[in-house]
Write a protein that holds these residues in place. Structure first.
Motif, PDB file in Angstrom:
ATOM      1  N   GLN A 131       0.837  -1.195   0.000  1.00 11.45           N
ATOM      2  CA  GLN A 131       0.000   0.000   0.000  1.00 11.45           C
ATOM      3  C   GLN A 131       0.874   1.248   0.000  1.00 11.45           C
ATOM      4  N   ILE A 132       0.341   2.324  -0.545  1.00 11.19           N
ATOM      5  CA  ILE A 132       1.075   3.582  -0.622  1.00 11.19           C
ATOM      6  C   ILE A 132       0.541   4.515   0.455  1.00 11.19           C
ATOM      7  N   THR A 133       1.432   4.985   1.309  1.00 15.52           N
ATOM      8  CA  THR A 133       1.065   5.867   2.409  1.00 15.52           C
ATOM      9  C   THR A 133       1.951   7.106   2.394  1.00 15.52           C
ATOM     10  N   ILE A 134       1.687   8.006   3.313  1.00 14.62           N
ATOM     11  CA  ILE A 134       2.516   9.203   3.441  1.00 14.62           C
ATOM     12  C   ILE A 134       3.969   8.833   3.689  1.00 14.62           C
ATOM     13  N   GLU A 135       4.196   7.780   4.447  1.00 16.82           N
ATOM     14  CA  GLU A 135       5.578   7.371   4.734  1.00 16.82           C
ATOM     15  C   GLU A 135       6.311   6.957   3.454  1.00 16.82           C
ATOM     16  N   ASP A 136       5.605   6.287   2.546  1.00 14.26           N
ATOM     17  CA  ASP A 136       6.213   5.936   1.263  1.00 14.26           C
ATOM     18  C   ASP A 136       6.572   7.189   0.480  1.00 14.26           C
ATOM     19  N   ILE A 137       5.641   8.125   0.432  1.00 13.35           N
ATOM     20  CA  ILE A 137       5.872   9.367  -0.325  1.00 13.35           C
ATOM     21  C   ILE A 137       7.026  10.147   0.275  1.00 13.35           C
ATOM     22  N   ARG A 138       7.101  10.142   1.607  1.00 16.59           N
ATOM     23  CA  ARG A 138       8.158  10.879   2.297  1.00 16.59           C
ATOM     24  C   ARG A 138       9.552  10.369   1.905  1.00 16.59           C
ATOM     25  N   ARG A 139       9.650   9.062   1.684  1.00 17.36           N
ATOM     26  CA  ARG A 139      10.943   8.476   1.335  1.00 17.36           C
ATOM     27  C   ARG A 139      11.371   8.809  -0.087  1.00 17.36           C
ATOM     28  N   LEU A 140      10.395   9.127  -0.924  1.00 19.84           N
ATOM     29  CA  LEU A 140      10.684   9.291  -2.345  1.00 19.84           C
ATOM     30  C   LEU A 140      10.743  10.742  -2.811  1.00 19.84           C
ATOM     31  N   TYR A 141       9.990  11.611  -2.165  1.00 18.17           N
ATOM     32  CA  TYR A 141       9.862  12.967  -2.668  1.00 18.17           C
ATOM     33  C   TYR A 141      10.199  14.018  -1.614  1.00 18.17           C
ATOM     34  N   ASP A 142      10.736  15.101  -2.109  1.00 14.79           N
ATOM     35  CA  ASP A 142      11.060  16.257  -1.263  1.00 14.79           C
ATOM     36  C   ASP A 142       9.968  17.296  -1.449  1.00 14.79           C
ATOM     37  N   ALA A 143       9.217  17.553  -0.393  1.00 17.41           N
ATOM     38  CA  ALA A 143       8.104  18.501  -0.488  1.00 17.41           C
ATOM     39  C   ALA A 143       8.545  19.955  -0.324  1.00 17.41           C
ATOM     40  N   SER A 144       9.819  20.165  -0.047  1.00 11.89           N
ATOM     41  CA  SER A 144      10.266  21.528   0.277  1.00 11.89           C
ATOM     42  C   SER A 144      10.116  22.501  -0.892  1.00 11.89           C
ATOM     43  N   GLN A 145      10.014  21.949  -2.126  1.00  7.01           N
ATOM     44  CA  GLN A 145       9.873  22.821  -3.286  1.00  7.01           C
ATOM     45  C   GLN A 145       8.421  22.996  -3.739  1.00  7.01           C
ATOM     46  N   HIS A 146       7.503  22.360  -3.006  1.00 10.80           N
ATOM     47  CA  HIS A 146       6.094  22.524  -3.352  1.00 10.80           C
ATOM     48  C   HIS A 146       5.682  23.974  -3.066  1.00 10.80           C
ATOM     49  N   PRO A 147       5.007  24.633  -4.011  1.00 12.80           N
ATOM     50  CA  PRO A 147       4.650  26.051  -3.818  1.00 12.80           C
ATOM     51  C   PRO A 147       3.911  26.339  -2.523  1.00 12.80           C
ATOM     52  N   LYS A 148       3.004  25.461  -2.110  1.00  8.72           N
ATOM     53  CA  LYS A 148       2.220  25.737  -0.907  1.00  8.72           C
ATOM     54  C   LYS A 148       3.029  25.469   0.358  1.00  8.72           C
ATOM     55  N   GLU A 156       4.570  19.790   5.282  1.00  8.90           N
ATOM     56  CA  GLU A 156       5.082  18.742   4.407  1.00  8.90           C
ATOM     57  C   GLU A 156       4.074  17.602   4.276  1.00  8.90           C
ATOM     58  N   ASP A 157       3.487  17.178   5.413  1.00 12.80           N
ATOM     59  CA  ASP A 157       2.519  16.085   5.374  1.00 12.80           C
ATOM     60  C   ASP A 157       1.282  16.457   4.562  1.00 12.80           C
ATOM     61  N   GLN A 158       0.865  17.713   4.610  1.00 14.44           N
ATOM     62  CA  GLN A 158      -0.289  18.138   3.820  1.00 14.44           C
ATOM     63  C   GLN A 158       0.007  18.048   2.322  1.00 14.44           C
ATOM     64  N   CYS A 159       1.240  18.341   1.938  1.00 16.18           N
ATOM     65  CA  CYS A 159       1.648  18.196   0.535  1.00 16.18           C
ATOM     66  C   CYS A 159       1.563  16.738   0.110  1.00 16.18           C
ATOM     67  N   PHE A 160       2.057  15.842   0.974  1.00 15.89           N
ATOM     68  CA  PHE A 160       2.020  14.417   0.656  1.00 15.89           C
ATOM     69  C   PHE A 160       0.581  13.907   0.609  1.00 15.89           C
ATOM     70  N   ARG A 161      -0.230  14.364   1.534  1.00 14.59           N
ATOM     71  CA  ARG A 161      -1.627  13.907   1.578  1.00 14.59           C
ATOM     72  C   ARG A 161      -2.384  14.368   0.331  1.00 14.59           C
ATOM     73  N   HIS A 162      -2.085  15.573  -0.120  1.00  9.89           N
ATOM     74  CA  HIS A 162      -2.710  16.083  -1.334  1.00  9.89           C
ATOM     75  C   HIS A 162      -2.385  15.168  -2.521  1.00  9.89           C
ATOM     76  N   PHE A 163      -1.138  14.713  -2.581  1.00 10.79           N
ATOM     77  CA  PHE A 163      -0.720  13.796  -3.641  1.00 10.79           C
ATOM     78  C   PHE A 163      -1.532  12.499  -3.571  1.00 10.79           C
ATOM     79  N   LEU A 164      -1.644  11.904  -2.391  1.00  8.85           N
ATOM     80  CA  LEU A 164      -2.386  10.654  -2.237  1.00  8.85           C
ATOM     81  C   LEU A 164      -3.868  10.823  -2.549  1.00  8.85           C
ATOM     82  N   ASN A 165      -4.414  11.995  -2.216  1.00 10.08           N
ATOM     83  CA  ASN A 165      -5.838  12.232  -2.448  1.00 10.08           C
ATOM     84  C   ASN A 165      -6.200  12.178  -3.922  1.00 10.08           C
TER      85      ASN A 165
END
Length: 209
Positions: A131-148, A156-165
């Motif tokens: 399954q794909i969770t926030i923890e998986d996304i955290r290991r793969l992507y850097d949210a620091s460059q996300h505009p929001k 950071e978690d809100q950026c990852f959650r938006h991706f999963l949504n």
């Protein structure tokens, strides 16, 4: 990644045309789901899981009909719903396995396309737990460059959650994407794409496969 707005609009348009021209009850149901976008089939699966109060993983006709109504598939009349149930209830037991039902509704996806979907899921499932969770996304992507994130609007978690949504069911996101949900999402995308080559190009571009 998830469909672009242009791809989503094309899927809905294709589904509307298919719904109007189809004479097959199952195809009509499939198109009615896809008229809600790439999440349509996966969202219906969620609706049925909620209806399965006893956890039997089966649906009788009342649960089936009410599940479709609760999901908002008003395009389907009572006769079409009854015809779908009868066609899928091959042993005449009066019960449907909703897992088998979802396989029938999402329609065929050839092995070539499914392999690209598997590659994308495997890449995202960093922990390998299916399954794909926030923890998986955290290991793969850097949210620091996300505009929001940069603006301070999101954590950071809100950026990852938006991706999963993007892959989760509208109105009932749980932050976890299973293989079946991922496959059901891309079954919707696949239904609007005629050429295997285009589907492959889209997946390679989106997931850097």
């Amino acid at each position: 990644m998830a469909c672009t707005a242009e791809e989503e609009a094309h899927l809905k348009q294709t589904a509307e045309q298919g719904f109007r021209s189809s004479t097959s009850p199952i195809q009509k149901l499939r198109y009615a789901c896809l008229m809600r976008g790439a999440n349509g089939i996966k969202g219906l699966g969620r609706s049925f899981r909620i209806m399965d109060d006893d956890g039997s993983k089966t649906l009788d006709f009342r649960e089936f009909r009410d599940g479709l109504r609760d999901y908002g598939l008003r395009e389907l009349d009572d006769q079409t719903i009854a015809d779908v149930f009868k066609e899928l209830d091959k042993d005449g037991s009066g019960k449907l396995s909703y897992d088998e039902f979802l396989v029938a509704i999402r329609g065929p996806m050839n092995k070539t396309r499914e392999e690209y979907v598997k590659q994308a899921f495997k890449k995202m499932d960093a922990t390998g737990d299916g399954q794909i969770t926030i923890e998986d996304i955290r290991r793969l992507y850097d949210a620091s460059q996300h505009p929001k994130f940069m603006s301070g609007e999101w954590t950071e978690d809100q950026c990852f959650r938006h991706f999963l949504n993007s892959f989760d069911s509208p109105g009932n996101p749980d932050g976890v994407v299973t293989w079946d949900e991922f496959l059901n999402y891309y079954a919707g995308v696949s239904a609007s794409i005629d050429e295997d080559g285009y589907f492959a190009t889209m997946m390679k571009r989106a997931w850097r496969l």
